[in-house]
Write a protein that holds these residues in place. Structure first.
Motif, PDB file in Angstrom:
ATOM      1  N   GLU A 162       0.832  -1.204   0.000  1.00 16.90           N
ATOM      2  CA  GLU A 162       0.000   0.000   0.000  1.00 16.90           C
ATOM      3  C   GLU A 162       0.865   1.252   0.000  1.00 16.90           C
ATOM      4  N   PHE A 163       1.913   1.252   0.801  1.00 17.45           N
ATOM      5  CA  PHE A 163       2.765   2.438   0.877  1.00 17.45           C
ATOM      6  C   PHE A 163       3.473   2.690  -0.449  1.00 17.45           C
ATOM      7  N   VAL A 164       4.028   1.644  -1.055  1.00 18.54           N
ATOM      8  CA  VAL A 164       4.761   1.814  -2.312  1.00 18.54           C
ATOM      9  C   VAL A 164       3.837   2.338  -3.402  1.00 18.54           C
ATOM     10  N   LEU A 165       2.626   1.788  -3.479  1.00 15.83           N
ATOM     11  CA  LEU A 165       1.681   2.266  -4.494  1.00 15.83           C
ATOM     12  C   LEU A 165       1.311   3.725  -4.239  1.00 15.83           C
ATOM     13  N   LEU A 166       1.046   4.079  -2.989  1.00 10.59           N
ATOM     14  CA  LEU A 166       0.701   5.451  -2.654  1.00 10.59           C
ATOM     15  C   LEU A 166       1.868   6.391  -2.916  1.00 10.59           C
ATOM     16  N   SER A 167       3.080   5.938  -2.676  1.00 10.37           N
ATOM     17  CA  SER A 167       4.254   6.790  -2.922  1.00 10.37           C
ATOM     18  C   SER A 167       4.431   7.075  -4.403  1.00 10.37           C
ATOM     19  N   LYS A 168       3.880   6.208  -5.260  1.00  4.54           N
ATOM     20  CA  LYS A 168       3.954   6.432  -6.702  1.00  4.54           C
ATOM     21  C   LYS A 168       2.821   7.336  -7.183  1.00  4.54           C
ATOM     22  N   THR A 169       1.607   7.115  -6.670  1.00  3.13           N
ATOM     23  CA  THR A 169       0.459   7.894  -7.141  1.00  3.13           C
ATOM     24  C   THR A 169       0.328   9.230  -6.430  1.00  3.13           C
ATOM     25  N   LEU A 170       0.732   9.261  -5.129  1.00  2.00           N
ATOM     26  CA  LEU A 170       0.593  10.465  -4.297  1.00  2.00           C
ATOM     27  C   LEU A 170      -0.841  10.998  -4.346  1.00  2.00           C
ATOM     28  N   ASN A 171      -1.780  10.075  -4.328  1.00  2.00           N
ATOM     29  CA  ASN A 171      -3.204  10.417  -4.337  1.00  2.00           C
ATOM     30  C   ASN A 171      -3.924   9.367  -3.513  1.00  2.00           C
ATOM     31  N   PHE A 172      -4.378   9.740  -2.301  1.00  2.00           N
ATOM     32  CA  PHE A 172      -4.969   8.778  -1.375  1.00  2.00           C
ATOM     33  C   PHE A 172      -6.234   8.137  -1.946  1.00  2.00           C
ATOM     34  N   SER A 173      -7.115   8.942  -2.539  1.00  2.00           N
ATOM     35  CA  SER A 173      -8.380   8.401  -3.043  1.00  2.00           C
ATOM     36  C   SER A 173      -8.138   7.448  -4.209  1.00  2.00           C
ATOM     37  N   LYS A 174      -7.234   7.818  -5.113  1.00  2.00           N
ATOM     38  CA  LYS A 174      -6.961   6.966  -6.275  1.00  2.00           C
ATOM     39  C   LYS A 174      -6.279   5.668  -5.830  1.00  2.00           C
ATOM     40  N   ALA A 175      -5.299   5.771  -4.926  1.00  3.53           N
ATOM     41  CA  ALA A 175      -4.592   4.578  -4.460  1.00  3.53           C
ATOM     42  C   ALA A 175      -5.539   3.636  -3.724  1.00  3.53           C
ATOM     43  N   ALA A 176      -6.414   4.203  -2.898  1.00  5.54           N
ATOM     44  CA  ALA A 176      -7.369   3.374  -2.159  1.00  5.54           C
ATOM     45  C   ALA A 176      -8.312   2.654  -3.111  1.00  5.54           C
ATOM     46  N   GLN A 177      -8.782   3.361  -4.118  1.00  2.00           N
ATOM     47  CA  GLN A 177      -9.684   2.759  -5.093  1.00  2.00           C
ATOM     48  C   GLN A 177      -9.011   1.614  -5.833  1.00  2.00           C
ATOM     49  N   LYS A 178      -7.762   1.797  -6.219  1.00  2.00           N
ATOM     50  CA  LYS A 178      -7.049   0.766  -6.951  1.00  2.00           C
ATOM     51  C   LYS A 178      -6.804  -0.473  -6.095  1.00  2.00           C
ATOM     52  N   MET A 179      -6.688  -0.293  -4.783  1.00  2.22           N
ATOM     53  CA  MET A 179      -6.429  -1.429  -3.901  1.00  2.22           C
ATOM     54  C   MET A 179      -7.702  -1.991  -3.280  1.00  2.22           C
ATOM     55  N   ASN A 180      -8.857  -1.444  -3.730  1.00  2.00           N
ATOM     56  CA  ASN A 180     -10.164  -1.922  -3.251  1.00  2.00           C
ATOM     57  C   ASN A 180     -10.319  -1.786  -1.740  1.00  2.00           C
ATOM     58  N   ILE A 181      -9.823  -0.669  -1.212  1.00  3.55           N
ATOM     59  CA  ILE A 181     -10.056  -0.338   0.179  1.00  3.55           C
ATOM     60  C   ILE A 181     -10.564   1.095   0.237  1.00  3.55           C
ATOM     61  N   THR A 182     -11.068   1.515   1.367  1.00  2.78           N
ATOM     62  CA  THR A 182     -11.563   2.882   1.477  1.00  2.78           C
ATOM     63  C   THR A 182     -10.419   3.827   1.818  1.00  2.78           C
ATOM     64  N   GLN A 183     -10.608   5.102   1.509  1.00  2.00           N
ATOM     65  CA  GLN A 183      -9.567   6.083   1.799  1.00  2.00           C
ATOM     66  C   GLN A 183      -9.275   6.182   3.294  1.00  2.00           C
ATOM     67  N   PRO A 184     -10.308   6.162   4.180  1.00  2.00           N
ATOM     68  CA  PRO A 184     -10.014   6.196   5.622  1.00  2.00           C
ATOM     69  C   PRO A 184      -9.155   5.021   6.078  1.00  2.00           C
ATOM     70  N   VAL A 185      -9.379   3.847   5.499  1.00  2.00           N
ATOM     71  CA  VAL A 185      -8.574   2.680   5.866  1.00  2.00           C
ATOM     72  C   VAL A 185      -7.124   2.885   5.437  1.00  2.00           C
ATOM     73  N   LEU A 186      -6.926   3.373   4.208  1.00  2.00           N
ATOM     74  CA  LEU A 186      -5.569   3.633   3.729  1.00  2.00           C
ATOM     75  C   LEU A 186      -4.887   4.683   4.596  1.00  2.00           C
ATOM     76  N   SER A 187      -5.601   5.735   4.928  1.00  2.00           N
ATOM     77  CA  SER A 187      -5.033   6.797   5.778  1.00  2.00           C
ATOM     78  C   SER A 187      -4.648   6.227   7.149  1.00  2.00           C
ATOM     79  N   ARG A 188      -5.488   5.357   7.669  1.00  2.00           N
ATOM     80  CA  ARG A 188      -5.195   4.753   8.974  1.00  2.00           C
ATOM     81  C   ARG A 188      -3.945   3.874   8.901  1.00  2.00           C
TER      82      ARG A 188
END
Length: 298
Positions: free
Chosen positions: A8-34
């Protein structure tokens, strides 16, 4: 620490977009932020700088992204080695691809491939370019079917096999002065305001549209920026002065009040290509490559 958190961290570090990264990983943005907060608390350091406009990595975040990628690579390598030793190799292949441009050729090829190699489980995932490169980098995906501008330099860590091209086109409203033309030059396009996707939503928006103008030393002005290409096309239905640049295969997004025009310059196109990491130890990669090269000869 769960290995999934590193993914999750590596993908987010590439996209730098919490909502887009969460959507791609099929989780919610609050879960990713947590999850990201947990990692920051675990290491007692901030990995991200956030404001209302963008997300950036701190120096610690950049270092952790590099180290996490190494850990994920070693993890996949070790699992593959152990499974091969025990005779329980996964015989699995994961593919990431970029939407509509790839679907037709990919479906045709995979139909043939699965008939011949029914013992290899294929997993396919539709991605954006930045996410796809991250997935290939950490070996979450073994093969990538990508579409990239012809001028985009390939990363040295990846091997590339171009197999098709898709031309750049201009889309205008039927009432636009250029609408009656069969083709237009980039210089003519640059005389009108350019509509494009907001780079905050798609970091490569420039590369897929206005960079073609910049490379040809053509100055331009921006009309409006929208969250995605579909929204651009919708607003072009009511705008008779702007021009939208996009690949021909996305032409189905243009509404009945718009027309698609060819670009006169011969060096404006997108490469459809197969991309993979030569250090990937998955034994099915070589099988896939051989079959795809034979497929292209048909």
């Amino acid at each position: 620490m769960e290995i999934q958190l590193l993914h999750e961290f590596v993908l987010l570090s590439k996209t730098l977009n919490f909502s887009k990264a969460a959507q791609k990983m099929n989780i919610t943005q609050p879960v990713l932020s947590r999850h990201m907060k947990y990692l920051e608390e675990y290491f007692e350091v901030s990995f991200f700088k956030r404001d209302t406009h963008k997300v950036e990595l701190t120096s610690a975040g950049k270092l952790f992204s590099e180290e996490a990628s190494k850990i994920l690579f070693q993890y996949e390598t070790s699992v593959s080695a152990i499974q091969s030793f025990t005779g329980k190799s996964r015989r699995r292949l994961s593919i990431t691809f970029l939407g509509e441009a790839i679907q037709k050729v990919l479906i045709t090829f995979l139909t043939q491939f699965r008939a011949k190699h029914s013992d290899i489980a294929i997993e396919c995932r539709d991605s954006e370019l930045d996410e796809a490169l991250a997935l290939l980098d950490n070996h979450t995906s073994d093969m990538g079917f990508l579409i990239r501008p012809s001028f985009m330099v390939n990363e040295s860590k990846f091997c590339t096999l171009p197999f098709q091209t898709d031309p750049l086109c201009a889309v205008v409203n039927k009432c636009h002065p250029l609408a009656g033309r069969g083709s237009v030059s980039l210089r003519e396009v640059g005389e009108w305001p350019i509509m494009r996707v907001d780079p905050r939503e798609f970091t490569l928006s420039d590369e897929y549209s206005t960079r073609f103008l910049t490379i040809h030393n053509i100055n331009f002005t921006l009309d409006r920026e929208y969250p995605n290409l579909k929204t651009c096309c919708f607003n072009l239905e009511f705008t008779d002065r702007a021009v939208l640049l996009m690949p021909r295969h996305r032409g189905y997004l243009a509404g009945q009040n718009c027309v698609m025009l060819d670009i006169a310059e011969e060096d404006c196109w997108f490469n459809l290509e197969l991309v993979w990491d030569n250090k990937n130890t998955n034994p099915t990669v070589a099988i896939f490559l051989k079959e795809f090269k034979n497929f292209l000869k048909q």
